[in-house]
Scaffold this motif. Structure first.
Motif, PDB file in Angstrom:
ATOM      1  N   PHE A 240     -61.867 -36.167  71.688  1.00  0.00           N
ATOM      2  CA  PHE A 240     -61.485 -35.050  72.201  1.00  0.00           C
ATOM      3  C   PHE A 240     -60.438 -34.009  71.510  1.00  0.00           C
ATOM      4  CE2 PHE A 240     -58.887 -32.312  75.237  1.00  0.00           C
ATOM      5  CZ  PHE A 240     -59.933 -31.575  75.681  1.00  0.00           C
ATOM      6  N   MET A 241     -59.255 -35.019  70.948  1.00  0.00           N
ATOM      7  CA  MET A 241     -58.400 -34.568  70.405  1.00  0.00           C
ATOM      8  C   MET A 241     -58.879 -33.945  68.809  1.00  0.00           C
ATOM      9  SD  MET A 241     -55.501 -34.337  71.947  1.00  0.00           S
ATOM     10  CE  MET A 241     -54.652 -33.641  70.613  1.00  0.00           C
ATOM     11  N   GLY A 242     -59.860 -34.727  68.589  1.00  0.00           N
ATOM     12  CA  GLY A 242     -60.286 -34.469  66.839  1.00  0.00           C
ATOM     13  C   GLY A 242     -61.289 -33.068  67.360  1.00  0.00           C
ATOM     14  N   LEU A 243     -61.826 -33.037  68.329  1.00  0.00           N
ATOM     15  CA  LEU A 243     -62.495 -31.626  68.501  1.00  0.00           C
ATOM     16  C   LEU A 243     -61.743 -30.387  68.696  1.00  0.00           C
ATOM     17  CD1 LEU A 243     -65.332 -30.403  69.330  1.00  0.00           C
ATOM     18  CD2 LEU A 243     -64.839 -30.844  71.788  1.00  0.00           C
ATOM     19  N   LEU A 244     -60.520 -30.784  69.406  1.00  0.00           N
ATOM     20  CA  LEU A 244     -59.609 -29.563  69.661  1.00  0.00           C
ATOM     21  C   LEU A 244     -59.021 -29.240  68.333  1.00  0.00           C
ATOM     22  CD1 LEU A 244     -57.550 -30.631  72.734  1.00  0.00           C
ATOM     23  CD2 LEU A 244     -58.862 -28.582  72.643  1.00  0.00           C
ATOM     24  N   VAL A 245     -58.380 -30.372  67.468  1.00  0.00           N
ATOM     25  CA  VAL A 245     -57.958 -29.966  66.191  1.00  0.00           C
ATOM     26  C   VAL A 245     -58.831 -29.200  65.311  1.00  0.00           C
ATOM     27  CG1 VAL A 245     -57.122 -30.863  63.814  1.00  0.00           C
ATOM     28  CG2 VAL A 245     -56.145 -31.721  66.238  1.00  0.00           C
ATOM     29  N   SER A 246     -60.146 -29.552  65.203  1.00  0.00           N
ATOM     30  CA  SER A 246     -61.130 -28.870  64.431  1.00  0.00           C
ATOM     31  C   SER A 246     -61.427 -27.360  65.126  1.00  0.00           C
ATOM     32  CB  SER A 246     -62.394 -29.703  64.381  1.00  0.00           C
ATOM     33  OG  SER A 246     -63.180 -29.697  65.775  1.00  0.00           O
ATOM     34  N   PHE A 247     -61.504 -27.129  66.283  1.00  0.00           N
ATOM     35  CA  PHE A 247     -61.510 -25.794  67.038  1.00  0.00           C
ATOM     36  C   PHE A 247     -60.297 -25.234  66.496  1.00  0.00           C
ATOM     37  CE2 PHE A 247     -60.622 -23.069  70.434  1.00  0.00           C
ATOM     38  CZ  PHE A 247     -61.478 -22.102  70.295  1.00  0.00           C
ATOM     39  N   LEU A 248     -59.252 -25.418  66.475  1.00  0.00           N
ATOM     40  CA  LEU A 248     -57.999 -24.762  66.136  1.00  0.00           C
ATOM     41  C   LEU A 248     -57.988 -24.374  64.483  1.00  0.00           C
ATOM     42  CD1 LEU A 248     -55.070 -26.637  68.217  1.00  0.00           C
ATOM     43  CD2 LEU A 248     -56.044 -24.402  68.829  1.00  0.00           C
ATOM     44  N   ILE A 249     -58.435 -25.258  63.758  1.00  0.00           N
ATOM     45  CA  ILE A 249     -58.378 -24.875  62.394  1.00  0.00           C
ATOM     46  C   ILE A 249     -59.406 -23.948  62.239  1.00  0.00           C
ATOM     47  CG2 ILE A 249     -59.363 -25.853  60.142  1.00  0.00           C
ATOM     48  CD1 ILE A 249     -58.018 -28.449  60.938  1.00  0.00           C
ATOM     49  N   VAL A 250     -60.813 -23.908  62.857  1.00  0.00           N
ATOM     50  CA  VAL A 250     -61.650 -22.916  62.637  1.00  0.00           C
ATOM     51  C   VAL A 250     -61.166 -21.720  62.998  1.00  0.00           C
ATOM     52  CG1 VAL A 250     -64.178 -22.144  63.308  1.00  0.00           C
ATOM     53  CG2 VAL A 250     -63.723 -24.655  62.440  1.00  0.00           C
ATOM     54  N   SER A 251     -60.801 -21.554  64.314  1.00  0.00           N
ATOM     55  CA  SER A 251     -60.118 -20.233  65.064  1.00  0.00           C
ATOM     56  C   SER A 251     -59.163 -19.815  64.007  1.00  0.00           C
ATOM     57  CB  SER A 251     -59.645 -20.342  66.168  1.00  0.00           C
ATOM     58  OG  SER A 251     -58.585 -21.153  66.556  1.00  0.00           O
TER      59      SER A 251
ATOM     60  N   THR B  82     -51.192 -46.760  78.178  1.00  0.00           N
ATOM     61  CA  THR B  82     -52.152 -46.277  76.984  1.00  0.00           C
ATOM     62  C   THR B  82     -53.489 -46.442  77.640  1.00  0.00           C
ATOM     63  OG1 THR B  82     -52.154 -48.508  76.212  1.00  0.00           O
ATOM     64  CG2 THR B  82     -50.459 -47.133  75.477  1.00  0.00           C
ATOM     65  N   PHE B  83     -54.384 -45.838  76.798  1.00  0.00           N
ATOM     66  CA  PHE B  83     -55.938 -45.467  76.853  1.00  0.00           C
ATOM     67  C   PHE B  83     -56.237 -46.671  75.793  1.00  0.00           C
ATOM     68  CE2 PHE B  83     -54.297 -41.598  78.237  1.00  0.00           C
ATOM     69  CZ  PHE B  83     -54.699 -41.449  79.681  1.00  0.00           C
ATOM     70  N   HIS B  84     -57.603 -47.178  76.331  1.00  0.00           N
ATOM     71  CA  HIS B  84     -58.053 -48.315  75.490  1.00  0.00           C
ATOM     72  C   HIS B  84     -59.531 -47.728  75.108  1.00  0.00           C
ATOM     73  CE1 HIS B  84     -55.065 -50.895  75.823  1.00  0.00           C
ATOM     74  NE2 HIS B  84     -54.820 -50.806  77.282  1.00  0.00           N
ATOM     75  N   SER B  85     -59.809 -46.645  75.100  1.00  0.00           N
ATOM     76  CA  SER B  85     -61.045 -45.862  74.554  1.00  0.00           C
ATOM     77  C   SER B  85     -60.574 -45.164  73.686  1.00  0.00           C
ATOM     78  CB  SER B  85     -61.648 -45.546  75.795  1.00  0.00           C
ATOM     79  OG  SER B  85     -61.080 -44.074  76.002  1.00  0.00           O
ATOM     80  N   SER B  86     -61.716 -44.746  72.838  1.00  0.00           N
ATOM     81  CA  SER B  86     -61.668 -43.614  71.650  1.00  0.00           C
ATOM     82  C   SER B  86     -61.938 -42.301  72.228  1.00  0.00           C
ATOM     83  CB  SER B  86     -62.762 -43.962  70.562  1.00  0.00           C
ATOM     84  OG  SER B  86     -63.891 -43.982  71.120  1.00  0.00           O
ATOM     85  N   THR B  87     -62.265 -41.961  73.421  1.00  0.00           N
ATOM     86  CA  THR B  87     -62.615 -40.391  74.075  1.00  0.00           C
ATOM     87  C   THR B  87     -61.505 -39.843  73.588  1.00  0.00           C
ATOM     88  OG1 THR B  87     -63.744 -41.826  75.737  1.00  0.00           O
ATOM     89  CG2 THR B  87     -63.325 -39.520  76.100  1.00  0.00           C
ATOM     90  N   GLY B  88     -60.116 -40.123  73.968  1.00  0.00           N
ATOM     91  CA  GLY B  88     -59.044 -39.236  73.897  1.00  0.00           C
ATOM     92  C   GLY B  88     -59.007 -38.797  72.351  1.00  0.00           C
TER      93      GLY B  88
END
Length: 168
Positions: free
Chosen positions: A65-76, A56-62
């Motif tokens: 990044f996933m939030g950015l991808l989801v928002s991009f997909l919703i906008v597109s 598992t990753f112990h940072s909020s970077t993932g």
């Protein structure tokens, strides 16, 4: 057999039906990746719970990044829907323009003929053009209103040649 035509319609009252629809949806192509992702996540979880390995990753970077991808997909996706709506709106406007021009040309090209039959013909061309536009609009709106008897409003026949409008 031949190609089977399916009607794809959107029902704003049942989002679950729209999400899990198989035809007209990306689910058949995406479902294998969803299953693989769930199995991969389950494997990582089991390895962590049994103290075999902590992947598992112990940072909020993932998550960022996933939030950015989801928002991009919703906008597109919204942009694609809006572009499709505007394209169909343009086609409908062209249909209105063509029908208006047809009525105008029929009237102008036959205005030298001043008989009652010619006047009836001009009126019939205009009436049927308006009828064509109304039927087109009802066909486009059918998935929203789902009126089963919409044809009866337009195609009533009362035995008179004029369809009940009083001419001839």
């Amino acid at each position: 057999g031949g190609y089977r035509v399916h009607r794809v319609s959107y029902t704003p009252h049942s989002h679950v039906n729209v999400i899990f629809r198989m035809y007209g949806s990306a689910y058949p192509q995406v479902l294998p990746f969803v299953v693989a992702n769930v199995l991969w996540t389950l494997l990582i979880y089991i390895l962590k719970v049994r103290d075999v390995a902590d992947l598992t990753f112990h940072s909020s970077t993932g998550h960022s990044f996933m939030g950015l991808l989801v928002s991009f997909l919703i906008v597109s996706r919204s942009q694609i829907s809006y572009d499709r709506f505007m394209r169909y709106r343009r086609h409908l406007a062209e249909c209105y323009l063509a029908c208006r021009e047809l009525s105008q040309h029929a009237t102008v090209f036959s205005m030298t003929e001043q008989t009652e039959a010619a006047a009836w013909w001009r009126q019939e061309v205009c009436y049927r053009t308006i009828l064509l536009l109304r039927v087109t609009m009802d066909a486009l709106l059918w998935s929203s209103v789902q009126r089963e008897d919409w044809e009866d409003e337009y195609f009533r026949y009362d035995g008179r040649r004029d369809g009940g409008r009083g001419a001839g």
